[in-house]
Design a protein around this motif. Structure first.
Motif, PDB file in Angstrom:
ATOM      1  N   ALA A 129       0.842  -1.206   0.000  1.00  0.00           N
ATOM      2  CA  ALA A 129       0.000   0.000   0.000  1.00  0.00           C
ATOM      3  C   ALA A 129       0.868   1.243   0.000  1.00  0.00           C
ATOM      4  CB  ALA A 129      -0.922  -0.005   1.220  1.00  0.00           C
ATOM      5  N   LYS A 130       0.459   2.240  -0.737  1.00  0.00           N
ATOM      6  CA  LYS A 130       1.217   3.485  -0.860  1.00  0.00           C
ATOM      7  C   LYS A 130       0.701   4.579   0.071  1.00  0.00           C
ATOM      8  CE  LYS A 130       3.849   1.895  -4.139  1.00  0.00           C
ATOM      9  NZ  LYS A 130       5.261   1.582  -3.857  1.00  0.00           N
ATOM     10  N   PHE A 131      -0.562   4.485   0.432  1.00  0.00           N
ATOM     11  CA  PHE A 131      -1.194   5.544   1.219  1.00  0.00           C
ATOM     12  C   PHE A 131      -2.087   4.950   2.296  1.00  0.00           C
ATOM     13  CE2 PHE A 131      -0.960  10.051   0.496  1.00  0.00           C
ATOM     14  CZ  PHE A 131      -0.286  10.199  -0.701  1.00  0.00           C
ATOM     15  N   ILE A 132      -2.085   5.575   3.458  1.00  0.00           N
ATOM     16  CA  ILE A 132      -3.054   5.273   4.498  1.00  0.00           C
ATOM     17  C   ILE A 132      -3.826   6.553   4.809  1.00  0.00           C
ATOM     18  CG2 ILE A 132      -3.401   4.639   6.917  1.00  0.00           C
ATOM     19  CD1 ILE A 132      -0.976   2.835   6.730  1.00  0.00           C
ATOM     20  N   THR A 134      -0.964  15.737   7.347  1.00  0.00           N
ATOM     21  CA  THR A 134      -0.274  14.649   6.657  1.00  0.00           C
ATOM     22  C   THR A 134       1.001  14.249   7.402  1.00  0.00           C
ATOM     23  OG1 THR A 134       1.329  15.802   5.230  1.00  0.00           O
ATOM     24  CG2 THR A 134      -0.986  15.864   4.542  1.00  0.00           C
ATOM     25  N   THR A 135       1.654  13.237   6.883  1.00  0.00           N
ATOM     26  CA  THR A 135       2.858  12.722   7.519  1.00  0.00           C
ATOM     27  C   THR A 135       4.119  13.479   7.138  1.00  0.00           C
ATOM     28  OG1 THR A 135       2.894  11.040   5.768  1.00  0.00           O
ATOM     29  CG2 THR A 135       1.996  10.375   7.904  1.00  0.00           C
ATOM     30  N   SER A 136       4.003  14.498   6.287  1.00  0.00           N
ATOM     31  CA  SER A 136       5.194  15.285   5.951  1.00  0.00           C
ATOM     32  C   SER A 136       4.791  16.664   5.442  1.00  0.00           C
ATOM     33  CB  SER A 136       6.043  14.586   4.886  1.00  0.00           C
ATOM     34  OG  SER A 136       5.402  14.624   3.624  1.00  0.00           O
ATOM     35  N   MET A 137       5.688  17.624   5.604  1.00  0.00           N
ATOM     36  CA  MET A 137       5.436  18.972   5.115  1.00  0.00           C
ATOM     37  C   MET A 137       5.321  18.980   3.595  1.00  0.00           C
ATOM     38  SD  MET A 137       7.633  22.449   5.869  1.00  0.00           S
ATOM     39  CE  MET A 137       7.497  22.173   7.651  1.00  0.00           C
ATOM     40  N   ASN A 191       7.073   4.166   9.573  1.00  0.00           N
ATOM     41  CA  ASN A 191       7.339   3.077   8.633  1.00  0.00           C
ATOM     42  C   ASN A 191       7.440   3.550   7.181  1.00  0.00           C
ATOM     43  OD1 ASN A 191       7.063   0.187  10.054  1.00  0.00           O
ATOM     44  ND2 ASN A 191       5.723   1.643  11.093  1.00  0.00           N
ATOM     45  N   GLN A 192       7.669   4.859   7.000  1.00  0.00           N
ATOM     46  CA  GLN A 192       7.853   5.439   5.671  1.00  0.00           C
ATOM     47  C   GLN A 192       6.682   5.174   4.721  1.00  0.00           C
ATOM     48  OE1 GLN A 192      10.805   3.441   6.942  1.00  0.00           O
ATOM     49  NE2 GLN A 192      11.012   5.374   8.033  1.00  0.00           N
ATOM     50  N   ILE A 193       5.486   5.210   5.265  1.00  0.00           N
ATOM     51  CA  ILE A 193       4.277   5.117   4.450  1.00  0.00           C
ATOM     52  C   ILE A 193       3.580   6.477   4.524  1.00  0.00           C
ATOM     53  CG2 ILE A 193       2.027   4.005   4.160  1.00  0.00           C
ATOM     54  CD1 ILE A 193       3.204   1.523   5.500  1.00  0.00           C
ATOM     55  N   GLN A 194       3.183   7.009   3.387  1.00  0.00           N
ATOM     56  CA  GLN A 194       2.516   8.306   3.393  1.00  0.00           C
ATOM     57  C   GLN A 194       1.117   8.179   3.994  1.00  0.00           C
ATOM     58  OE1 GLN A 194       3.735  11.263   0.145  1.00  0.00           O
ATOM     59  NE2 GLN A 194       3.489   9.360  -0.995  1.00  0.00           N
ATOM     60  N   GLY A 195       0.757   9.155   4.814  1.00  0.00           N
ATOM     61  CA  GLY A 195      -0.540   9.115   5.467  1.00  0.00           C
ATOM     62  C   GLY A 195      -1.201  10.477   5.490  1.00  0.00           C
TER      63      GLY A 195
END
Length: 226
Positions: free
Chosen positions: A108-111, A133-136, A170-174
């Protein structure tokens, strides 16, 4: 937590929508709506190993059904909905980690997660959905889609916030989507509708007709006016 694998779905690189009951039942309303609308199929179940409470029926007790399902259809996995969340940090962490393990298993790429955003601002019938989100970098990408980001620094508790931390670790985009609500004790169907429309915008897919949710919201309005 106990995890039961009911079947092995043939899916690859799905998006995951994962949310549990929270303020205004927003998480459950959205997850249950998507499952009903898309007719998703159960493939995995999470259950608490020990009950966190009992139900007194007036002279005798029953045990609650504390379980949550993973469901799927095509390129989508939906987790959660139902009633409640694990009461202990260890079980909540185990559940978040299992969602991450499932995400990795199927690449999976996105949660996406979602829930209520309690505000004292008096709302009309069109509450906003705020995202974080999980990153700026990801947030900057989302801003090009004309969505509202969370307005201030805050702490997000429970599964619907913690799962984003597990995704980031875990380096998954969310992406978390939180609909405005005034009354956390009342089911907030319009906040759920706002979130569903936001998910559709972010995923470029339709999840179904929300007119029934609006009808329920209007019925709740009538009850409280009386």
């Amino acid at each position: 937590m106990d995890f039961i694998q009911n079947e092995e779905p043939r899916i690859e690189k799905p998006i995951i929508i994962a949310a549990m009951q929270d303020m205004g039942n927003v998480g459950s309303i959205v997850v249950n709506f998507i499952n009903d609308s898309l007719r998703t199929k159960t493939f995995r179940t999470a259950k608490t190993a020990y009950p966190t409470y009992v139900i007194d029926n007036g002279g005798y007790i029953d045990l609650p059904d504390e379980s949550w399902e993973y469901k799927y259809t095509e390129d989508l996995i939906v987790f959660g909905g139902g009633k409640g969340q694990p009461q202990s940090n260890s079980e909540l962490n185990a559940l978040c980690q299992d969602v991450i393990d499932v995400a990795k298993k199927y690449s999976a790429k996105f949660i996406y997660t979602l829930g209520g955003f309690h505000t004292n601002v008096v709302l009309d019938n069109n509450p906003k959905t705020f995202i974080t989100t999980t990153s700026m970098e990801l947030t900057k990408q989302m801003e090009t889609l004309e969505v509202n980001t969370t307005p201030q620094k805050s702490i997000i508790t429970g599964f619907n916030g913690l799962i984003l931390g597990f995704a980031k670790k875990n380096q998954i985009q969310g992406i978390g989507m939180y609909g405005e609500i005034n009354e956390p004790e009342i089911p907030q169907y319009r906040a759920a509708i706002s979130i569903i429309k936001t998910i559709e915008k972010l995923t470029y897919r339709k999840f179904g007709d929300t007119s029934q949710l609006e009808a329920i919201a209007q019925e709740i309005d009538r009850k409280f006016k009386n």
